[in-house]
Design an enzyme around this catalytic site. Structure first.
Site, PDB file in Angstrom:
ATOM      1  N   TYR B 130     -28.081  -4.017  -8.869  1.00  0.00           N
ATOM      2  CA  TYR B 130     -29.496  -4.036  -8.513  1.00  0.00           C
ATOM      3  C   TYR B 130     -29.648  -4.424  -7.040  1.00  0.00           C
ATOM      4  CZ  TYR B 130     -34.464  -4.459  -8.720  1.00  0.00           C
ATOM      5  OH  TYR B 130     -35.807  -4.239  -8.495  1.00  0.00           O
ATOM      6  N   GLN B 259     -30.523 -21.112   7.504  1.00  0.00           N
ATOM      7  CA  GLN B 259     -30.728 -21.197   6.056  1.00  0.00           C
ATOM      8  C   GLN B 259     -32.215 -21.223   5.734  1.00  0.00           C
ATOM      9  OE1 GLN B 259     -27.829 -21.004   4.745  1.00  0.00           O
ATOM     10  NE2 GLN B 259     -28.730 -20.644   2.760  1.00  0.00           N
ATOM     11  N   HIS B 262     -34.569 -18.041   5.359  1.00  0.00           N
ATOM     12  CA  HIS B 262     -34.438 -17.141   4.208  1.00  0.00           C
ATOM     13  C   HIS B 262     -35.691 -17.126   3.358  1.00  0.00           C
ATOM     14  CE1 HIS B 262     -30.552 -15.268   3.869  1.00  0.00           C
ATOM     15  NE2 HIS B 262     -29.942 -16.368   4.261  1.00  0.00           N
ATOM     16  N   GLU B 327     -24.219 -24.716  -2.115  1.00  0.00           N
ATOM     17  CA  GLU B 327     -23.782 -23.321  -2.054  1.00  0.00           C
ATOM     18  C   GLU B 327     -22.887 -23.115  -0.821  1.00  0.00           C
ATOM     19  OE1 GLU B 327     -27.011 -20.723  -1.166  1.00  0.00           O
ATOM     20  OE2 GLU B 327     -25.949 -18.910  -1.809  1.00  0.00           O
ATOM     21  N   HIS B 328     -23.381 -23.571   0.340  1.00  0.00           N
ATOM     22  CA  HIS B 328     -22.628 -23.480   1.596  1.00  0.00           C
ATOM     23  C   HIS B 328     -22.414 -24.879   2.141  1.00  0.00           C
ATOM     24  CE1 HIS B 328     -25.281 -19.801   1.531  1.00  0.00           C
ATOM     25  NE2 HIS B 328     -24.107 -19.224   1.651  1.00  0.00           N
ATOM     26  N   ASP B 361     -22.065 -15.004   5.800  1.00  0.00           N
ATOM     27  CA  ASP B 361     -23.095 -14.104   5.245  1.00  0.00           C
ATOM     28  C   ASP B 361     -22.732 -12.642   5.461  1.00  0.00           C
ATOM     29  OD1 ASP B 361     -24.695 -16.164   4.429  1.00  0.00           O
ATOM     30  OD2 ASP B 361     -25.998 -16.147   6.192  1.00  0.00           O
ATOM     31  N   HIS B 420      -7.273 -16.279 -45.264  1.00  0.00           N
ATOM     32  CA  HIS B 420      -6.471 -16.422 -44.054  1.00  0.00           C
ATOM     33  C   HIS B 420      -5.015 -16.693 -44.419  1.00  0.00           C
ATOM     34  CE1 HIS B 420     -10.187 -16.491 -41.823  1.00  0.00           C
ATOM     35  NE2 HIS B 420      -9.582 -16.758 -40.678  1.00  0.00           N
TER      36      HIS B 420
END
Lengths: 430, 430
Positions: B130, B259, B262, B327-328, B361, B420
């Site tokens: 997507y 950052q 964004h 995240e970073h 990035d 079993h």
């Protein structure tokens, strides 16, 4: 009687496609109830756990305590059948040996421009393991869920298990101890999941929750996902057996029934190229059902979801198997290794006439927590990587930054992210 | 002005804990709308896609077609700035090189008992990617999502992108072509996710769907999960910069703003041990904001979610960084390699003063699809393994079955699973 499909029938494709999308379970809508339980545990902590445990498990945590003690573990060893404890130890060792080979390698390298790159794997710090109570309280599942975490290097593995009527299966405690779990709480349901995700006075929170559970547990795991990691939500179990006519029909029938006895929603499928053999297997299933303690469950599963697919040649079974993408796939044929490379979608494959799937449930070594409901098309069984995470690493000096800067600045500009471009340019006085 | 926290303050732990659990986004409740869209696409296929695209994207698919043609790709190359296309090619090659090292090894071995064991990795057969429309239509994200799938060996990568007002960003088409994607449909939103999961007359279904999207896309991915695999649902982006006072405050301010630009929900955090430096960075942020095109977004992010954490010594920053699990993570310090081994939770780490996060990035090589909102405690950035699955293998002969049988039968009996036990015993005439 299971349904029979024949690839030679003109409507086979339609019927097979419908068979593939048959839903085998309906989960009750427990979202709202679970949401309320989670909120209550977050607000009231241990007290909420005691209240819910009194209500749902008929056990008084104020009297018996939330934490299972070392003395109870030792009592569990005394209560357990020694041969079973020994079998658990044997299984534990084989599971550990198989999973140790899954430990990933870190990576570090310097590219032609002098850029240092790498990837580093680290274990999740704390993992919660949910173990169901009652008849679904399987010690083998404790080993299968705990050992990959242990091998991954998870320092803190926290087991929760509901004390149904105040009692916990001693074999579950023995399995936990054999897996090296030292932190066990007698609490279950959505309240246990909430405690693991958010913590209470007694239970410190974990970073990931794994293990099977009922609809409430599954809903709770979905709701806390994001705050913690979760494993896949497993559906009813299934087996696909591809068998030629040289098999003993009784062996194959036994394999189909081993799957069917798990649950009325379980699914057993046989693909074969021989009508007479297929009929013999169906007869053997009916005969064996007569003396099976869990006959009612197994018969319902075989009747409602079982299938025999008759193919013109066993070659035809390969694309069908890839579409079924079974959790367990048995290749009970003369040369399973020849078929193997063409099988793409399966959770676990059992090769040859002497490898019944049941061996994989207990002592084979590979994990028995596997993708169900065709999800082997896109996912894997539980493994060591599920308890680790990878961090990527990047290191540039001034020269490397100069080499990469023009492309980075061009792309930042093209994406309309001016501050991105600046953060590179400012270091080069551009 | 971002908030300031000091580890020396008596209430630091309380404030830091509250800071960690701050929610940065509220997703609108679109469950019901999305459920309806998915049902409609399943029922009406291409026609439903055309209807929704007319309504939501103001584009007429009956006129322009669902599938993007080769001629359109070639036109996109002509429309694109050549320097940007070249930068995309440079990025593509670096991303491919980094991800190629993630390809896993199959395993096969024979244990001391003669049991054959193994694990085999195979690629997911078909993956849907997507790509958002409008301003969030980033060509870099096309590369970051498609290249790991390509390296994994996914044969069919299907891209969907909404034709906002009939138009698709040419750089997105160029990036798709550079990544080797040959199947592109101009459809977006929940309807695109439904088409990928269930198929229509034109679009054959895939087995897994990845890529970023708005609340409708995220809800649709959650709803089709199980029928297909999905990637993690990414939250707003974030950076943590650990910096000593030897840095140029302007460089660090630029990183924090990269950052922040964004998204107003993005988060930039600075940890430093120097009050004067912290103040200089805050001043530089304010100064740089004055000339930033996306100043409004960046200023809101910095004001609402930005933070400066003052520590007594940089050593204190390690446990904080592990709790933030950014995240970073930038280590803008003299000896980042010395701190690295103690950092456990981070999506991606950028070492030294000349490795701004922005390089990652676009052109570093590692993936920019990374775990957000503290999920680096339990998950990893997008990688090749996300597009593969592991099948475990087991093969026994009669002798091996005899060796493993007693333990398997004992455990089956202990778990009350008679069928079993039989499936093993019957093969040994037990």
């Amino acid at each position: 009687m299971a349904i029979t499909l024949r690839t030679s029938d003109p409507d086979f494709e339609t019927r097979f496609a419908a068979f593939l999308t048959t839903k085998r379970e309906t989960s009750p809508d427990v979202e709202a109830v679970v949401r309320d339980i989670i909120a209550t545990v977050r607000e009231h902590g241990d007290k909420a756990l005691a209240d819910y445990t009194r209500k749902f498990d008929r056990a008084d945590l104020d009297a018996i305590g939330i934490a299972v003690t070392r003395a109870e573990i030792e009592q569990a060893y005394r209560d357990a059948d020694p041969a079973t404890a020994e079998a658990l130890t044997f299984a534990r060792d084989r599971i550990r040996d198989y999973h140790q080979r899954q430990r990933p390698q870190d990576d570090h390298y310097v590219d032609a421009l002098g850029v240092e790159l790498g990837a580093r794997w680290t274990a999740v710090e704390a993992v919660g393991l949910y173990v169901p109570g009652g008849t679904a309280s399987y010690p083998s599942s404790v080993l299968m869920n705990a050992m990959p975490a242990k091998v991954a290097g998870v320092e803190r593995i926290v087991m929760v298990v509901p004390p149904s009527g105040g009692v916990i299966n001693p074999l579950v405690l023995v399995a936990a101890d054999l897996a090296g779990i030292t932190e066990i709480y007698r609490v279950g349901g959505a309240q246990a999941v909430a405690a693991l995700a958010y913590g209470t006075e007694t239970i410190r929170p974990v970073a990931k929750i794994v293990g099977p559970g009922n609809a409430y547990v599954a809903a709770a795991k979905r709701q806390v996902f994001g705050t913690v990691g979760i494993d896949m939500i497993a559906g009813p179990s299934e087996v696909l057996v591809i068998a030629d006519s040289d098999n003993d029909p009784d062996w194959i029938a036994a394999d189909l029934l081993a799957q069917a006895e798990h649950d009325a929603s379980a699914q057993s499928i046989l693909i074969t190229d021989d009508d007479v053999f297929a009929e013999a297997v169906e007869k053997a299933v009916q005969r064996q059902l007569e003396t099976l303690p869990r006959a009612e469950t197994a018969a319902a599963s075989w009747r409602d979801f079982g299938a025999i697919i008759l193919v013109g040649s066993l070659d035809e079974s390969v694309p069908l198997a890839n579409r079924i993408a079974a959790e367990h796939l048995e290749l009970a044929i003369a040369d399973p290794d020849a078929m193997l490379p063409r099988i793409r979608n399966a959770g676990s494959i059992f090769l040859g006439r002497h490898t019944p799937e049941v061996i994989g449930d207990y002592v084979g070594g590979p994990n028995h927590v596997l993708p169900t409901a065709r999800s082997a098309r896109f996912s894997s069984g539980l493994n060591v990587l599920d308890f680790m995470k990878r961090t990527s690493l990047l290191k540039l000096g001034p020269e490397q930054l100069r080499a990469l800067a023009p492309a980075a600045i061009a792309l930042a500009k093209a994406e309309g992210l001016e501050a991105h471009g600046r953060s590179v340019a400012i270091r080069l006085n551009l």
